[in-house]
Design a protein around this motif. Structure first.
Motif, mmCIF file in Angstrom:
data_model
loop_
_atom_site.group_PDB
_atom_site.id
_atom_site.type_symbol
_atom_site.label_atom_id
_atom_site.label_comp_id
_atom_site.label_asym_id
_atom_site.label_seq_id
_atom_site.Cartn_x
_atom_site.Cartn_y
_atom_site.Cartn_z
ATOM 1 N N ASP A 98 -48.785 -5.023 57.873
ATOM 2 C CA ASP A 98 -49.974 -4.361 58.177
ATOM 3 C C ASP A 98 -49.725 -4.493 59.808
ATOM 4 O O ASP A 98 -50.784 -3.732 60.398
ATOM 5 C CB ASP A 98 -51.277 -5.040 57.696
ATOM 6 C CG ASP A 98 -51.342 -4.563 56.128
ATOM 7 O OD1 ASP A 98 -50.678 -3.551 55.775
ATOM 8 O OD2 ASP A 98 -52.077 -5.044 55.607
ATOM 9 N N TRP A 99 -49.183 -5.266 60.329
ATOM 10 C CA TRP A 99 -49.347 -5.465 61.886
ATOM 11 C C TRP A 99 -48.191 -4.975 62.704
ATOM 12 O O TRP A 99 -47.705 -5.632 63.937
ATOM 13 C CB TRP A 99 -49.643 -7.060 62.045
ATOM 14 C CG TRP A 99 -51.077 -7.306 61.554
ATOM 15 C CD1 TRP A 99 -51.299 -7.783 60.348
ATOM 16 C CD2 TRP A 99 -52.187 -6.898 62.288
ATOM 17 N NE1 TRP A 99 -52.633 -7.954 60.314
ATOM 18 C CE2 TRP A 99 -53.141 -7.563 61.265
ATOM 19 C CE3 TRP A 99 -52.727 -6.741 63.332
ATOM 20 C CZ2 TRP A 99 -54.605 -7.443 61.756
ATOM 21 C CZ3 TRP A 99 -53.796 -6.667 63.730
ATOM 22 C CH2 TRP A 99 -54.913 -6.936 62.746
ATOM 23 N N CYS A 100 -47.241 -4.462 62.069
ATOM 24 C CA CYS A 100 -45.686 -4.139 62.849
ATOM 25 C C CYS A 100 -45.561 -2.638 62.365
ATOM 26 O O CYS A 100 -45.781 -2.130 61.103
ATOM 27 C CB CYS A 100 -44.912 -5.098 62.519
ATOM 28 S SG CYS A 100 -44.522 -5.368 60.820
ATOM 29 N N ASP A 101 -44.354 -2.186 62.927
ATOM 30 C CA ASP A 101 -43.722 -0.891 62.904
ATOM 31 C C ASP A 101 -42.372 -1.354 61.686
ATOM 32 O O ASP A 101 -41.906 -0.488 60.812
ATOM 33 C CB ASP A 101 -43.198 -0.223 63.882
ATOM 34 C CG ASP A 101 -44.122 0.205 64.707
ATOM 35 O OD1 ASP A 101 -45.311 0.916 64.349
ATOM 36 O OD2 ASP A 101 -44.382 -0.003 65.879
ATOM 37 N N ALA A 102 -41.968 -2.550 61.948
ATOM 38 C CA ALA A 102 -40.768 -2.860 61.051
ATOM 39 C C ALA A 102 -41.025 -4.618 60.841
ATOM 40 O O ALA A 102 -41.228 -5.187 61.887
ATOM 41 C CB ALA A 102 -39.502 -2.863 61.824
ATOM 42 N N PHE A 103 -40.659 -4.810 59.656
ATOM 43 C CA PHE A 103 -40.622 -6.250 59.121
ATOM 44 C C PHE A 103 -39.285 -6.774 58.681
ATOM 45 O O PHE A 103 -38.945 -6.085 57.839
ATOM 46 C CB PHE A 103 -41.790 -6.349 58.088
ATOM 47 C CG PHE A 103 -41.811 -8.125 57.719
ATOM 48 C CD1 PHE A 103 -42.572 -8.720 58.245
ATOM 49 C CD2 PHE A 103 -41.091 -8.242 56.273
ATOM 50 C CE1 PHE A 103 -42.607 -9.992 57.978
ATOM 51 C CE2 PHE A 103 -41.467 -9.521 55.996
ATOM 52 C CZ PHE A 103 -42.095 -10.437 56.726
ATOM 53 N N TYR A 104 -39.045 -7.666 59.241
ATOM 54 C CA TYR A 104 -37.686 -8.353 58.847
ATOM 55 C C TYR A 104 -37.877 -9.879 58.350
ATOM 56 O O TYR A 104 -38.632 -10.610 58.832
ATOM 57 C CB TYR A 104 -36.580 -8.609 59.880
ATOM 58 C CG TYR A 104 -36.218 -7.296 60.492
ATOM 59 C CD1 TYR A 104 -35.023 -6.925 60.017
ATOM 60 C CD2 TYR A 104 -36.812 -6.257 61.328
ATOM 61 C CE1 TYR A 104 -34.381 -5.552 60.313
ATOM 62 C CE2 TYR A 104 -36.432 -5.119 61.867
ATOM 63 C CZ TYR A 104 -35.193 -4.636 61.339
ATOM 64 O OH TYR A 104 -34.824 -3.696 61.842
ATOM 65 N N PHE A 105 -37.058 -10.433 57.477
ATOM 66 C CA PHE A 105 -36.803 -11.814 57.377
ATOM 67 C C PHE A 105 -35.713 -12.326 57.797
ATOM 68 O O PHE A 105 -34.545 -11.306 57.979
ATOM 69 C CB PHE A 105 -36.454 -11.905 55.753
ATOM 70 C CG PHE A 105 -37.926 -12.302 54.977
ATOM 71 C CD1 PHE A 105 -38.704 -13.202 54.999
ATOM 72 C CD2 PHE A 105 -38.247 -11.164 54.162
ATOM 73 C CE1 PHE A 105 -39.647 -13.464 54.608
ATOM 74 C CE2 PHE A 105 -39.632 -11.117 53.375
ATOM 75 C CZ PHE A 105 -40.309 -12.433 53.461
ATOM 76 N N ALA A 106 -35.459 -13.389 58.525
ATOM 77 C CA ALA A 106 -34.419 -13.812 58.967
ATOM 78 C C ALA A 106 -34.040 -15.165 58.285
ATOM 79 O O ALA A 106 -34.867 -15.999 58.118
ATOM 80 C CB ALA A 106 -34.444 -14.027 60.570
ATOM 81 N N VAL A 107 -32.755 -15.346 57.956
ATOM 82 C CA VAL A 107 -32.188 -16.568 57.100
ATOM 83 C C VAL A 107 -30.913 -16.779 57.867
ATOM 84 O O VAL A 107 -30.428 -16.049 58.618
ATOM 85 C CB VAL A 107 -32.062 -15.976 55.625
ATOM 86 C CG1 VAL A 107 -33.431 -15.876 55.218
ATOM 87 C CG2 VAL A 107 -31.050 -14.995 55.397
#
Length: 176
Positions: A98-107
């Motif tokens: 809800d707080w970004c245009d794009a959400f990623y996980f980084a692993v």
């Protein structure tokens, strides 16, 4: 009050001042864990034209691992996961969307990427960079939320920079 002419004058910190030296030992960054993932993600975001900061507190009270903004105002949040137990114990990540245009996980490259939900972007990172394996679906922030978020990011970044440039300064924020 002016300083004597012989006193060294320090210039303000700029992004050019934090370019890593080629002589810096790679042992500063462990081979595994969150630290190299953070470093690689932030380098990859910079290569894509984003500036970023780690550990950014959102207005919701949640803390985003990495918040990044480009010159068009696009806001990206990256949630760093150092292992499967870290991923499985985190149930708050959907709130970040809800707080970004794009959400990623980084692993890291040892993480079983099939665990990452399909509706999230996916980066695999090490201490030197990150590769986007799956782009995040774009969700456009509402203009008012974008403006507030970018302003808070600017204020947070400026305050952090001030603390780096003048660590002895302490501001009484009770009057604010």
């Amino acid at each position: 009050m002016t300083e004597p002419a012989s006193a060294p004058v320090s210039a303000p910190i700029s992004t050019d001042d934090v370019t890593p030296s080629s002589s810096a030992p790679d042992t500063l960054f462990p081979a595994s864990g969150a630290v190299p993932i953070f470093r690689g993600v932030r380098r990859a975001l910079a290569a894509r034209g984003f500036v970023s900061m780690a550990e950014f507190r959102l207005a919701s009270g949640r803390r985003a691992d990495v918040l990044a903004i480009d010159d068009a105002g696009t806001v990206v949040i990256v949630e760093v996961k150092s292992g499967v137990p870290d991923f499985r114990s985190d149930q708050k990540w959907p709130e970040y969307q809800d707080w970004c245009d794009a959400f990623y996980f980084a692993v890291d490259d040892a993480f079983p990427t099939e665990l990452i939900p399909d509706d999230c972007g996916l980066m695999v990172a090490d201490a030197y960079g990150a590769e986007v394996l799956r782009e995040a679906p774009e969700r456009r922030l509402a203009p008012a939320r974008r403006k507030t978020l970018i302003l808070r990011a600017a204020l947070t970044g400026a305050a952090r920079l001030h603390r780096l440039e003048d660590p002895a300064f302490s501001q009484d924020r009770s009057a604010l």
